[in-house]
Design an enzyme around this catalytic site. Sequence first.
Site, PDB file in Angstrom:
ATOM      1  CG  ASN A 144     -12.892 -22.338  74.153  1.00 41.18           C
ATOM      2  OD1 ASN A 144     -12.614 -21.746  75.184  1.00 41.18           O
ATOM      3  ND2 ASN A 144     -13.540 -23.490  74.163  1.00 41.18           N
ATOM      4  CD  GLU A 164     -18.962 -23.762  73.873  1.00 43.64           C
ATOM      5  OE1 GLU A 164     -18.150 -23.016  74.450  1.00 43.64           O
ATOM      6  OE2 GLU A 164     -18.976 -25.009  74.017  1.00 43.64           O
ATOM      7  CD1 TRP A 224       0.119 -24.965  93.260  1.00 42.82           C
ATOM      8  CD2 TRP A 224       0.135 -25.985  91.282  1.00 42.82           C
ATOM      9  NE1 TRP A 224      -1.183 -25.270  92.949  1.00 42.82           N
ATOM     10  CE2 TRP A 224      -1.207 -25.897  91.728  1.00 42.82           C
ATOM     11  CE3 TRP A 224       0.387 -26.597  90.045  1.00 42.82           C
ATOM     12  CZ2 TRP A 224      -2.282 -26.396  91.005  1.00 42.82           C
ATOM     13  CZ3 TRP A 224      -0.689 -27.090  89.315  1.00 42.82           C
ATOM     14  CH2 TRP A 224      -2.001 -26.993  89.791  1.00 42.82           C
ATOM     15  CD1 TRP A 245     -20.315 -25.274  77.885  1.00 41.08           C
ATOM     16  CD2 TRP A 245     -19.554 -25.356  79.980  1.00 41.08           C
ATOM     17  NE1 TRP A 245     -19.895 -26.558  78.129  1.00 41.08           N
ATOM     18  CE2 TRP A 245     -19.421 -26.641  79.403  1.00 41.08           C
ATOM     19  CE3 TRP A 245     -19.135 -25.159  81.294  1.00 41.08           C
ATOM     20  CZ2 TRP A 245     -18.887 -27.730  80.100  1.00 41.08           C
ATOM     21  CZ3 TRP A 245     -18.601 -26.248  81.992  1.00 41.08           C
ATOM     22  CH2 TRP A 245     -18.486 -27.506  81.408  1.00 41.08           C
ATOM     23  CD1 TRP A 254      -7.556 -19.445  83.161  1.00 40.51           C
ATOM     24  CD2 TRP A 254      -5.867 -20.877  83.449  1.00 40.51           C
ATOM     25  NE1 TRP A 254      -6.557 -19.102  82.283  1.00 40.51           N
ATOM     26  CE2 TRP A 254      -5.508 -19.953  82.450  1.00 40.51           C
ATOM     27  CE3 TRP A 254      -4.959 -21.874  83.796  1.00 40.51           C
ATOM     28  CZ2 TRP A 254      -4.276 -20.004  81.795  1.00 40.51           C
ATOM     29  CZ3 TRP A 254      -3.727 -21.921  83.148  1.00 40.51           C
ATOM     30  CH2 TRP A 254      -3.398 -20.994  82.155  1.00 40.51           C
ATOM     31  CD1 TRP A 273      -5.420 -24.074  90.070  1.00 43.29           C
ATOM     32  CD2 TRP A 273      -6.505 -22.173  89.620  1.00 43.29           C
ATOM     33  NE1 TRP A 273      -6.209 -23.778  91.161  1.00 43.29           N
ATOM     34  CE2 TRP A 273      -6.899 -22.623  90.912  1.00 43.29           C
ATOM     35  CE3 TRP A 273      -7.076 -20.997  89.130  1.00 43.29           C
ATOM     36  CZ2 TRP A 273      -7.813 -21.937  91.707  1.00 43.29           C
ATOM     37  CZ3 TRP A 273      -7.988 -20.304  89.916  1.00 43.29           C
ATOM     38  CH2 TRP A 273      -8.338 -20.772  91.191  1.00 43.29           C
TER      39      TRP A 273
END
Length: 425
Positions: free
Chosen positions: A318, A252, A283, A255, A359, A336
Site C-alpha cells: 500500500n 484501514e 494532463w 477506509w 487514485w 489518474w
Amino acid sequence: MVALCWLRRDLRLSDQAALYHALRSGMPVIPVFIFDTNILNDLEDRADKRLQFIHDVLTQLQQQLVKKGSTLDVFYGTPEQAFAHWTKRYKVKAVFTNHDYEPYARERDAAVSVQLKALGIPFHTYKDQVIFEKDEVVKDNGEPYTVFTPYSKKWKLKLNDFYLKPYPAGEGFYQQPPLPVPALSDMGFEATDNNFPDKDIEEALLRHYDKTRDFPAVDGTSRLSVHLRFGTISIRALAQRARQLNEVFLNELIWRDFYQMILWHFPQVVHQSFKKEYDGIMWRNNEKEFQRWCEGQTGYPIVDAGMRELNATGYMHNRVRMIVASFLTKHLLIDWRWGEAYFAKKLLDYDLAANNGGWQWAAGSGCDAAPYFRVFNPTLQTQKFDKDLLYIGKWVTEIDSPPIVEHDVARKRALEVYGKALKKS
C-alpha cells in the site's frame, strides 16, 4: 420449492448475511454463482489471477456443500440468462443476496429484481461486505461525510457488539447430486499459479501492524485485501479482532466503508474527479512515458519495483501504491484515470471504490485527498521506508538507470499545471 442464495462478493458459508436469511426461510437453499459475461468479456488477460482465485474458492465451497449432500449451481453467462435458467430448472420461491454498491452492480440487481418480480419471486438483499453502509454514518444534518476523520469518529461512536455479531451457519441446503463447476478453459481462460495470500493471520501481525505496515520489505501487512474483496472472510469477524488488537488496522477497515459510502452517494467519481475543478487539469498524457511507468522503467527504483511487483504478482504494497500513483499523476502529469484503469486490470484485490478513492487521493482530486502541492519525493520515500533497498533489490537490479524526469523539475511543473487549472475554477 427452493430458495436461491446468489453469491457475489461473499464467497463463504459462515457468517454470511444472505445465506443466513435464506436458510431461515424454511425452504431448501441452493447457493448459486454467475460467471458474468458482462464482466468477463472486458477482461484482457486470458490468464487472469482473479478468475483463478474465484474458481479455487468455488471449488472449495463445492467440496463443503457436497459433504452436506448439496451443491453449488454455477452458471456462465449474463445474470438475466442465469435466472431464466434457474427459474425453469427449479421451483424458485425467493432469491437472497447481499448488497453491492458499484454502479454496474446496482443496475444488474435492479434488472434481476424486475425479472424476478414478473415471475412473482421476491428478491431479498442484505448488508454484508461492510460494517456501515449508505446512510448509516452521516453528518448530523443527514448529509454524507466527504472527509475521513469526522466520518471515522462517528463510525467508532456508532460501533457496538450488535454490528459485529456473526450470522450463525445453518442447515437446510437443497439435497441433490453435485453439479460441475465450469472449468476456466470452458470459458476461454487459462489457469494461473494459485499462490494466494492466506486468510488466517497471526495475532502478532495485527498487534504490530501500526509499526510495520509502511515497510514493503517487511511482512507487516495482513494481505487480506483479496479475501475482503471476494468475501472469503467476514468483515465483522475481522473488525472484531481489529477493535481488540490494533486501532490503526481498524482504521484501514473504516477506509473501506468510507470509500464504499462515497461511491454510493457520488457514483460520478467513477469517471469524474470528486473535486470538479480538477477535471480542468491539462494532463500531458504522454503514452510512451505511461508505458515506461506500466513496465517499471522510470529510473526511480521504488516506483519501478512497485510496478514490477504488480505485473508479476497482482499485488503491490500500500505504501508503494501511494508512491507510484503520486509519481504518475504529479511527476508525469498523466491522468489518474489511466493509472486507475491499469491497476483495475492488474490488481488481484481490485475493488472499484478503494481503487478509485486511492487514485483520486494521490491526484489530489478526491474527497479528503492529499493537497495538490504534496508531491512525493521517491528518493526520500525510499530512505524512509526501504533504506536498505531490500524491497527494491528484490525487483530492480539496475539501480543507476537515468530517471525519466528529474524530481525538482517534475515538482515545479506539477505545481504550475495544477495551480493554473485550480485558479481558473
